[in-house]
Design a protein around this motif. Sequence first.
Motif, PDB file in Angstrom:
ATOM      1  N   GLN A 179       0.837  -1.200   0.000  1.00 33.78           N
ATOM      2  CA  GLN A 179       0.000   0.000   0.000  1.00 33.78           C
ATOM      3  C   GLN A 179       0.873   1.252   0.000  1.00 33.78           C
ATOM      4  OE1 GLN A 179      -2.635  -0.230   3.349  1.00 33.78           O
ATOM      5  NE2 GLN A 179      -3.720  -2.042   2.587  1.00 33.78           N
ATOM      6  N   THR A 180       0.489   2.217  -0.841  1.00 29.45           N
ATOM      7  CA  THR A 180       1.180   3.505  -0.912  1.00 29.45           C
ATOM      8  C   THR A 180       0.142   4.603  -0.784  1.00 29.45           C
ATOM      9  OG1 THR A 180       2.828   2.559  -2.429  1.00 29.45           O
ATOM     10  CG2 THR A 180       2.744   4.955  -2.255  1.00 29.45           C
ATOM     11  N   GLY A 181       0.243   5.417   0.270  1.00 29.80           N
ATOM     12  CA  GLY A 181      -0.725   6.467   0.520  1.00 29.80           C
ATOM     13  C   GLY A 181      -0.276   7.830   0.017  1.00 29.80           C
ATOM     14  N   PHE A 182      -1.248   8.696  -0.293  1.00 28.77           N
ATOM     15  CA  PHE A 182      -0.977  10.052  -0.770  1.00 28.77           C
ATOM     16  C   PHE A 182      -1.959  11.006  -0.108  1.00 28.77           C
ATOM     17  CE2 PHE A 182      -0.044   7.026  -4.148  1.00 28.77           C
ATOM     18  CZ  PHE A 182       1.297   7.298  -4.408  1.00 28.77           C
ATOM     19  N   ASP A 183      -1.493  12.222   0.125  1.00 31.04           N
ATOM     20  CA  ASP A 183      -2.356  13.220   0.753  1.00 31.04           C
ATOM     21  C   ASP A 183      -3.332  13.845  -0.233  1.00 31.04           C
ATOM     22  OD1 ASP A 183      -1.147  12.826   3.218  1.00 31.04           O
ATOM     23  OD2 ASP A 183       0.410  14.314   2.807  1.00 31.04           O
ATOM     24  N   GLY A 184      -2.937  13.912  -1.522  1.00 32.99           N
ATOM     25  CA  GLY A 184      -3.794  14.537  -2.520  1.00 32.99           C
ATOM     26  C   GLY A 184      -3.919  13.692  -3.771  1.00 32.99           C
ATOM     27  N   PHE A 185      -4.859  14.090  -4.631  1.00 28.36           N
ATOM     28  CA  PHE A 185      -5.105  13.332  -5.859  1.00 28.36           C
ATOM     29  C   PHE A 185      -3.915  13.407  -6.805  1.00 28.36           C
ATOM     30  CE2 PHE A 185      -6.567  13.225 -10.287  1.00 28.36           C
ATOM     31  CZ  PHE A 185      -7.142  11.958 -10.300  1.00 28.36           C
ATOM     32  N   GLU A 186      -3.185  14.538  -6.777  1.00 27.26           N
ATOM     33  CA  GLU A 186      -2.060  14.693  -7.693  1.00 27.26           C
ATOM     34  C   GLU A 186      -0.997  13.626  -7.453  1.00 27.26           C
ATOM     35  OE1 GLU A 186      -3.368  17.027  -5.864  1.00 27.26           O
ATOM     36  OE2 GLU A 186      -4.336  18.331  -7.361  1.00 27.26           O
ATOM     37  N   GLY A 187      -0.761  13.282  -6.201  1.00 27.22           N
ATOM     38  CA  GLY A 187       0.218  12.237  -5.897  1.00 27.22           C
ATOM     39  C   GLY A 187      -0.215  10.884  -6.432  1.00 27.22           C
ATOM     40  N   LEU A 188      -1.496  10.549  -6.261  1.00 30.96           N
ATOM     41  CA  LEU A 188      -2.011   9.294  -6.789  1.00 30.96           C
ATOM     42  C   LEU A 188      -1.940   9.269  -8.310  1.00 30.96           C
ATOM     43  CD1 LEU A 188      -3.517   6.593  -6.553  1.00 30.96           C
ATOM     44  CD2 LEU A 188      -5.670   7.893  -6.499  1.00 30.96           C
ATOM     45  N   GLU A 189      -2.283  10.390  -8.944  1.00 24.54           N
ATOM     46  CA  GLU A 189      -2.268  10.469 -10.399  1.00 24.54           C
ATOM     47  C   GLU A 189      -0.853  10.274 -10.937  1.00 24.54           C
ATOM     48  OE1 GLU A 189      -4.298  13.359 -13.731  1.00 24.54           O
ATOM     49  OE2 GLU A 189      -3.300  14.286 -12.006  1.00 24.54           O
ATOM     50  N   ALA A 190       0.128  10.909 -10.302  1.00 18.98           N
ATOM     51  CA  ALA A 190       1.514  10.774 -10.742  1.00 18.98           C
ATOM     52  C   ALA A 190       2.002   9.338 -10.542  1.00 18.98           C
ATOM     53  CB  ALA A 190       2.404  11.751  -9.975  1.00 18.98           C
ATOM     54  N   HIS A 191       1.599   8.712  -9.446  1.00 18.53           N
ATOM     55  CA  HIS A 191       2.005   7.331  -9.168  1.00 18.53           C
ATOM     56  C   HIS A 191       1.434   6.376 -10.201  1.00 18.53           C
ATOM     57  CE1 HIS A 191       3.112   3.829  -6.745  1.00 18.53           C
ATOM     58  NE2 HIS A 191       1.886   3.364  -6.951  1.00 18.53           N
ATOM     59  N   VAL A 192       0.151   6.512 -10.516  1.00 18.77           N
ATOM     60  CA  VAL A 192      -0.475   5.627 -11.496  1.00 18.77           C
ATOM     61  C   VAL A 192       0.154   5.810 -12.870  1.00 18.77           C
ATOM     62  CG1 VAL A 192      -2.632   5.151 -12.734  1.00 18.77           C
ATOM     63  CG2 VAL A 192      -2.650   5.465 -10.255  1.00 18.77           C
ATOM     64  N   GLY A 193       0.509   7.045 -13.202  1.00 20.52           N
ATOM     65  CA  GLY A 193       1.045   7.314 -14.531  1.00 20.52           C
ATOM     66  C   GLY A 193       2.486   6.923 -14.720  1.00 20.52           C
ATOM     67  N   SER A 194       3.276   6.849 -13.633  1.00 25.78           N
ATOM     68  CA  SER A 194       4.716   6.649 -13.809  1.00 25.78           C
ATOM     69  C   SER A 194       5.301   5.481 -13.032  1.00 25.78           C
ATOM     70  CB  SER A 194       5.462   7.929 -13.383  1.00 25.78           C
ATOM     71  OG  SER A 194       5.206   8.220 -12.016  1.00 25.78           O
ATOM     72  N   SER A 195       4.581   4.892 -12.100  1.00 28.65           N
ATOM     73  CA  SER A 195       5.150   3.831 -11.280  1.00 28.65           C
ATOM     74  C   SER A 195       5.412   2.580 -12.109  1.00 28.65           C
ATOM     75  CB  SER A 195       4.200   3.486 -10.120  1.00 28.65           C
ATOM     76  OG  SER A 195       4.704   2.401  -9.380  1.00 28.65           O
ATOM     77  N   ARG A 196       6.542   1.925 -11.875  1.00 28.20           N
ATOM     78  CA  ARG A 196       6.891   0.686 -12.577  1.00 28.20           C
ATOM     79  C   ARG A 196       6.243  -0.533 -11.940  1.00 28.20           C
ATOM     80  NH1 ARG A 196       7.805   2.334 -17.420  1.00 28.20           N
ATOM     81  NH2 ARG A 196       9.552   3.798 -17.608  1.00 28.20           N
ATOM     82  N   GLU A 197       5.776  -0.416 -10.689  1.00 27.02           N
ATOM     83  CA  GLU A 197       5.105  -1.551 -10.074  1.00 27.02           C
ATOM     84  C   GLU A 197       3.635  -1.571 -10.471  1.00 27.02           C
ATOM     85  OE1 GLU A 197       5.407  -1.267  -5.862  1.00 27.02           O
ATOM     86  OE2 GLU A 197       4.023   0.408  -5.692  1.00 27.02           O
ATOM     87  N   SER A 198       3.041  -2.738 -10.387  1.00 22.25           N
ATOM     88  CA  SER A 198       1.655  -2.880 -10.806  1.00 22.25           C
ATOM     89  C   SER A 198       0.727  -2.107  -9.865  1.00 22.25           C
ATOM     90  CB  SER A 198       1.257  -4.361 -10.810  1.00 22.25           C
ATOM     91  OG  SER A 198       1.380  -4.901  -9.505  1.00 22.25           O
ATOM     92  N   VAL A 199      -0.403  -1.688 -10.391  1.00 20.26           N
ATOM     93  CA  VAL A 199      -1.424  -1.001  -9.593  1.00 20.26           C
ATOM     94  C   VAL A 199      -2.692  -1.840  -9.677  1.00 20.26           C
ATOM     95  CG1 VAL A 199      -2.741   1.109  -9.258  1.00 20.26           C
ATOM     96  CG2 VAL A 199      -0.384   1.239 -10.086  1.00 20.26           C
ATOM     97  N   ALA A 200      -2.931  -2.658  -8.661  1.00 17.77           N
ATOM     98  CA  ALA A 200      -4.089  -3.548  -8.658  1.00 17.77           C
ATOM     99  C   ALA A 200      -5.360  -2.821  -8.249  1.00 17.77           C
ATOM    100  CB  ALA A 200      -3.843  -4.725  -7.727  1.00 17.77           C
ATOM    101  N   ALA A 201      -5.231  -1.798  -7.387  1.00 20.49           N
ATOM    102  CA  ALA A 201      -6.407  -1.078  -6.894  1.00 20.49           C
ATOM    103  C   ALA A 201      -5.965   0.280  -6.368  1.00 20.49           C
ATOM    104  CB  ALA A 201      -7.113  -1.875  -5.800  1.00 20.49           C
ATOM    105  N   VAL A 202      -6.924   1.170  -6.226  1.00 22.52           N
ATOM    106  CA  VAL A 202      -6.682   2.498  -5.641  1.00 22.52           C
ATOM    107  C   VAL A 202      -7.807   2.804  -4.672  1.00 22.52           C
ATOM    108  CG1 VAL A 202      -5.461   3.329  -7.692  1.00 22.52           C
ATOM    109  CG2 VAL A 202      -7.927   3.711  -7.487  1.00 22.52           C
ATOM    110  N   TRP A 203      -7.584   3.806  -3.830  1.00 21.91           N
ATOM    111  CA  TRP A 203      -8.678   4.287  -2.996  1.00 21.91           C
ATOM    112  C   TRP A 203      -8.711   5.810  -3.018  1.00 21.91           C
ATOM    113  CZ3 TRP A 203      -4.313   2.162  -0.577  1.00 21.91           C
ATOM    114  CH2 TRP A 203      -3.618   2.994   0.294  1.00 21.91           C
TER     115      TRP A 203
END
Length: 285
Positions: free
Chosen positions: A20-44
């Motif tokens: 699990q990787t948490g973010f304070d704002g939507f921008e952090g989640l958006e950047a993570h989904v767009g650039s992270s090399r690890e898989s993204v199975a789900a978000v909250w």
Amino acid sequence: MYPEKPAGSAYGSLSGKNRQTGFDGFEGLEAHVGSSRESVAAVWTPEAEQMVPPEAVPALLEALRKRFLDLAALSWADARRNTIIFALVLGWTVAYAFSQGIPPQESQNVGLAGILLLVLGLIPLYESWKSRRSAWELGPESLAAEAEESRFDYWLHKQRVPVTIYLLFLMLFAGVAQVWTGLDASLNAAGLVKDRYAGGEWWRLLTAPFLHGNPLHWILNAAALWYLGRRSESLARWPHLALSFLLAMVTGGLATAHYIPDRPSLGASGGVLGVLGLLMVFELL
């Protein structure tokens, strides 16, 4: 199906390894989904009561498009490299067959090289091109369809598949025994040697499918059984998988004993194709 979202961070993601990787704002989640090399199975997000697939969040459309394009580019580079390598291997095997006075269509090495070129090169090349095209065409409607596919994939990977694993274990055990004893010895001992089968050794119909002619033969059948068996056992449950594999395995042996009486046979292809038939009928109905 998806886990409850954790307390603390308003936004976050869950990787395929349950990190699990948490973010304070939507921008952090958006950047993570767009650039992270690890898989993204789900978000909250604050709007959802629990975790959801990232495709279920319309605001992540552009981040997902970037992610899909990056993944397609990586797949394209790997597939292009494999296509070049195995095209050269295929050319070498054809030239070698000619040098030995063997027609290429009768050379096992040419056939194996062709299978490698197709499975590891050409098909992935086409799939990566199709993924890139789908990413550019991604929109709200197609994003909803992708969300349903992600839910199915997530559910599928959470299912227990003991029969598939047991069959793979039998194949692995037999493969190790073949390496230990040698191909000829194992073939004579448990392969579908037609004259011995005709002489009353019917049990060879049950042992020959777990033996293989070479490591590539084993790898291709094991990979097919893992993919098809896992889906069939999850959707139709284990009794249908076990029965389909057994019946197809036996009838495949009977067919080869009848139509190819002069050569011994081995391999799990008959059982694997039976599972493929079960899956095709199940999904059609």
